[in-house]
Scaffold this active site. Structure first.
Site, PDB file in Angstrom:
ATOM      1  N   SER A  60       0.873  -1.348  -0.143  1.00  0.00           N
ATOM      2  CA  SER A  60       0.065  -0.177  -0.178  1.00  0.00           C
ATOM      3  C   SER A  60       0.898   1.268   0.021  1.00  0.00           C
ATOM      4  O   SER A  60       0.417   2.208  -0.264  1.00  0.00           O
ATOM      5  CB  SER A  60      -0.835  -0.023   1.283  1.00  0.00           C
ATOM      6  N   HIS A  73      -1.425  -2.453  -7.007  1.00  0.00           N
ATOM      7  CA  HIS A  73      -2.120  -2.249  -5.665  1.00  0.00           C
ATOM      8  C   HIS A  73      -3.509  -2.414  -5.887  1.00  0.00           C
ATOM      9  O   HIS A  73      -4.386  -1.357  -6.295  1.00  0.00           O
ATOM     10  CB  HIS A  73      -1.837  -0.802  -5.382  1.00  0.00           C
ATOM     11  N   GLU A 108      -4.158   0.247  -8.623  1.00  0.00           N
ATOM     12  CA  GLU A 108      -2.872   1.231  -9.087  1.00  0.00           C
ATOM     13  C   GLU A 108      -1.926   0.603  -9.520  1.00  0.00           C
ATOM     14  O   GLU A 108      -1.385  -0.216  -8.752  1.00  0.00           O
ATOM     15  CB  GLU A 108      -2.886   1.994  -7.671  1.00  0.00           C
TER      16      GLU A 108
END
Ligand SMILES: NC(=O)c1ccc[n+]([C@@H]2O[C@H](COP(=O)([O-])OP(=O)(O)OC[C@H]3O[C@@H](n4cnc5c(N)ncnc54)[C@H](O)[C@@H]3O)[C@@H](O)[C@H]2O)c1
Length: 286
Positions: free
Chosen positions: A122, A143, A155
């Site tokens: 993260s 992500h 992401e």
């Protein structure tokens, strides 16, 4: 490694994110090798996958007959050596730098040379993680959002050395999962958590300072800003321990005091109030 050659996907960690990642790859037709350190974590992950697939059947997204077919594509294992068959691997072990480095080094040694290694971190630098492996050009950030089977965004984070081939293969792979990949560059918290975590942190400060109750903070953001879920309910969902770990990465990465984790968040984590997963966070769960 081009996308057409990717048939078998390894997933490291069968927790909240790992079982969701295994779920979406298996549903899309990939063979999945799901690795965790103990059988009980694998059992728990597979149980969650079954439950979430049944939920998709109820929503009409999947037929009942598909459930055993999807589940059969997932091979649980505690052996890192089993990853040798994987063409693409996603790491989803806890957000601790030392642990990730150790697991990624072990995986790197077990994988075929051409295999792409992605991290679901993260907030930890993709460039830094990539440098710990022998394949920085075949290393990338992927992500996923929680809950993985539901959320559209991935992401995709390019490390300094990530090759164009790795980047394009990952983007296409995300689309094959029915996801919407968004490319960002490597910086602490990427975009998602750099924007989200200060919001959650400020909401926690509002509670700590007695400005409002968790219910009121969340109601303001839901009713006034049209957020589908208030920041504190979301924090409980993510895990308060995960939130503190990400804030620490932002704080260290930027050296800016605006990312200092709220002491109330730390206190809750110290008490074992980690949110939904522990039954209590800002709210209580049955
Ligand atoms: N929870 C979220 O909302 C969320 C969202 C996006 C990204 N992430 C990121 O995903 C990653 C995983 O988070 P999570 O919430 O799924 O954590 P989790 O604690 O739910 O699951 C982690 C799993 O990894 C396993 N594990 C530990 N060491 C291992 C090893 N050596 N090999 C294989 N498995 C191992 C643990 O047993 C556990 O089952 C973290 O990097 C986190 O920052 C989390």
């Amino acid at each position: 490694m081009t996308t057409e050659l990717i048939k078998t996907v390894g997933v490291l960690g069968a927790g909240t994110m790992g079982n969701g990642i295994a779920h979406v790859f298996a549903r899309a037709g990939f063979r999945v090798i799901l690795r965790d350190v103990e059988k009980r974590f694998l059992d728990r992950g597979l149980e969650t996958i079954n439950k979430n697939l049944e939920r998709e059947v109820k929503k009409g997204k999947l037929s009942e007959d598909d459930v055993p077919v999807v589940v059969a594509r997932i091979k649980p294992t505690t052996e890192m050596a089993a990853l040798a068959e994987a063409d693409f691997v996603v790491e989803a072990v806890p957000e601790q730098l030392e642990l990730k480095v150790r697991v990624l080094k072990e995986a790197d040694a077990a994988l075929k040379p051409g295999t792409i290694l992605a991290s679901n971190t993260s907030s930890i630098s993709i460039t830094q993680l990539a440098a710990q492996t022998s394949r920085p050009e075949r290393f990338i950030g992927m992500h996923f959002m929680n809950p993985v089977p539901v959320m559209e965004l991935v992401e995709v984070i390019r490390g300094l050395a990530t090759s164009d081939e790795t980047f394009h293969a990952t983007m296409i792979l995300c689309e094959g999962l029915g996801k919407k990949p968004v490319a960002v560059n490597d910086a602490p918290g990427f975009v998602s958590n750099r924007v989200l975590m200060p919001l959650i942190n400020e909401a926690a400060f509002c509670v700590m300072e007695g400005v409002a109750t968790p219910e009121s903070v969340d109601a303001v953001m839901e009713l006034g800003m049209n957020h589908p879920m208030g920041p504190l309910e979301l924090a409980d969902f993510i895990g308060l321990d995960v939130c503190v770990e990400i804030l620490d990465v932002l704080h260290k990465g930027f050296g800016d005091p605006k990312y200092r984790a709220c002491p109330l968040l730390r206190k809750y984590v110290a008490a074992g109030w980690l949110g939904r997963k522990s039954g209590r966070g800002f709210y209580k769960y049955a």
